[in-house]
Design a protein around this motif. Structure first.
Motif, PDB file in Angstrom:
ATOM      1  N   THR A  25       3.540  -7.214  -4.660  1.00 34.82           N
ATOM      2  CA  THR A  25       2.436  -8.078  -5.040  1.00 34.82           C
ATOM      3  C   THR A  25       1.108  -7.357  -4.877  1.00 34.82           C
ATOM      4  O   THR A  25       0.106  -7.750  -5.466  1.00 34.82           O
ATOM      5  CB  THR A  25       2.452  -9.349  -4.167  1.00 34.82           C
ATOM      6  OG1 THR A  25       3.753  -9.923  -4.235  1.00 34.82           O
ATOM      7  CG2 THR A  25       1.433 -10.363  -4.638  1.00 34.82           C
ATOM      8  N   GLY A  26       1.085  -6.305  -4.063  1.00 29.51           N
ATOM      9  CA  GLY A  26      -0.132  -5.570  -3.784  1.00 29.51           C
ATOM     10  C   GLY A  26      -0.043  -4.955  -2.401  1.00 29.51           C
ATOM     11  O   GLY A  26       0.978  -5.063  -1.721  1.00 29.51           O
ATOM     12  N   THR A  27      -1.100  -4.303  -1.999  1.00 26.71           N
ATOM     13  CA  THR A  27      -1.178  -3.682  -0.684  1.00 26.71           C
ATOM     14  C   THR A  27      -2.181  -4.435   0.172  1.00 26.71           C
ATOM     15  O   THR A  27      -3.279  -4.772  -0.296  1.00 26.71           O
ATOM     16  CB  THR A  27      -1.617  -2.210  -0.794  1.00 26.71           C
ATOM     17  OG1 THR A  27      -0.648  -1.490  -1.564  1.00 26.71           O
ATOM     18  CG2 THR A  27      -1.738  -1.568   0.577  1.00 26.71           C
ATOM     19  N   VAL A  28      -1.804  -4.704   1.419  1.00 28.03           N
ATOM     20  CA  VAL A  28      -2.698  -5.371   2.375  1.00 28.03           C
ATOM     21  C   VAL A  28      -2.963  -4.418   3.534  1.00 28.03           C
ATOM     22  O   VAL A  28      -2.037  -3.947   4.190  1.00 28.03           O
ATOM     23  CB  VAL A  28      -2.081  -6.674   2.925  1.00 28.03           C
ATOM     24  CG1 VAL A  28      -3.034  -7.317   3.933  1.00 28.03           C
ATOM     25  CG2 VAL A  28      -1.779  -7.652   1.796  1.00 28.03           C
ATOM     26  N   ILE A  29      -4.236  -4.143   3.790  1.00 31.53           N
ATOM     27  CA  ILE A  29      -4.650  -3.400   4.979  1.00 31.53           C
ATOM     28  C   ILE A  29      -5.038  -4.419   6.040  1.00 31.53           C
ATOM     29  O   ILE A  29      -5.847  -5.317   5.768  1.00 31.53           O
ATOM     30  CB  ILE A  29      -5.838  -2.475   4.684  1.00 31.53           C
ATOM     31  CG1 ILE A  29      -5.454  -1.434   3.634  1.00 31.53           C
ATOM     32  CG2 ILE A  29      -6.319  -1.792   5.964  1.00 31.53           C
ATOM     33  CD1 ILE A  29      -6.643  -0.612   3.144  1.00 31.53           C
TER      34      ILE A  29
END
Length: 306
Positions: free
Chosen positions: A36-40
């Motif tokens: 779904t995406g990258t989370v930092i």
């Protein structure tokens, strides 16, 4: 929302900052082949990244690549000599977060990039020179510890601890010995003192020639921000949240103030929302924002301008 799926074990990573400092962290890959995406995930001051590992794994189970890391001077990024490392608090944004953001973007050049920032971790992105690439941010109790904004019922206690005892102990030891006191982690002296003597305007902590650049970096961030705090958060009060959000002048900001009874709890406070007892409640609610940009708490919204 995406259904939960299996996720692979975390992978240790090392991220090299522009000045050569190496940060230790972990990558939690998305499970099931769907991304779904990258989370930092940006930690609070003096909190080890491992505190957020369970939430990072939860995000992996729901299709995100999640990255956790320790700021310079903390945990996996602690130097051998904490007394003489010379680290400054602002470098957590200008160097550390900037490097992690670059790492995430290089790894997934085309995917959406999100930030979950706890406490100071929700303010640091504005200090990075490459933060314009962030697509969406979720902040939790995000502020920069200007003591007049502390909750009135806790103000004297917090003022004594963090703005009297902390600089005194830092002067004695050459660093802040938080671990032996049970007050979060040890901190490099420069970082502890910058917290202790925080001014009303963050840019005033920088040399005069750098202040316009600080404001310009915040203004370059255009990611929508959902700022969450709790009604019993002694640091993340409404004035503190508003003060921090005002720096993100180009972002559409939404702020919500949750009540303990929203989750059938007696209290929430500043730190508990990343504990896994919130997996079926707060954690699941955050997916609405991270996946779809929807505020799951519209009934708890407050104005971001005071």
């Amino acid at each position: 929302m995406a259904m939960a799926m299996d996720t692979a074990p975390a992978e240790p990573v090392e991220i090299i900052c522009g000045d050569g400092v190496v940060l230790g962290g972990h990558l939690w890959p998305a499970g099931g082949g769907r991304r779904t995406g990258t989370v930092i995930i940006n930690a609070a001051t003096g909190v080890l990244a491992r505190y957020y590992h369970r939430y990072a794994r939860f995000l992996g189970e729901h299709g995100f690549d999640a990255i956790t890391y320790d700021y310079r001077g903390i945990g996996l990024s602690r130097p051998n000599d904490l007394k003489h490392c010379g680290y400054r608090w602002s470098e957590w944004g200008t160097r550390d977060f900037e490097a992690v953001l670059g790492f995430a973007r290089q790894r997934r050049p085309d995917g959406p990039l999100f930030v979950v920032g706890h406490s100071i971790g929700g303010f640091l992105p504005g200090l990075a020179g490459n933060a314009a690439c962030i697509d969406r941010m979720l902040t939790v109790g995000a502020q920069y510890a200007y003591w007049p904004d502390y909750a009135r019922s806790h103000r004297l206690q917090l003022l004594w601890r963090w703005h009297v005892l902390m600089p005194l102990l830092t002067a004695i030891y050459g660093y802040f010995p938080g671990r032996r006191l049970g007050w979060l982690e040890d901190l490099p002296g420069g970082i502890a003192l910058e917290w202790s003597f925080r001014r009303r305007r963050v840019e005033d902590s920088h040399p005069r020639k750098e202040r316009e650049e600080v404001l310009a970096r915040f203004a370059a961030v255009s990611a929508p921000i959902l700022a969450v705090t709790a009604s019993d958060d002694e640091f993340g009060t409404v004035p503190a949240i508003r003060r921090a959000l005002a720096y993100y002048s180009s972002s559409a900001t939404t702020a919500v103030r949750l009540l303990p009874q929203d989750y059938d709890l007696a209290e929430i406070g500043h730190f508990s929302l990343f504990h896994d007892r919130h997996r079926a409640g707060f954690w699941r609610d955050t997916l609405a924002w991270l996946q779809d940009g929807v505020n799951p708490w519209p009934h708890r919204r407050f104005e971001t301008m005071g």
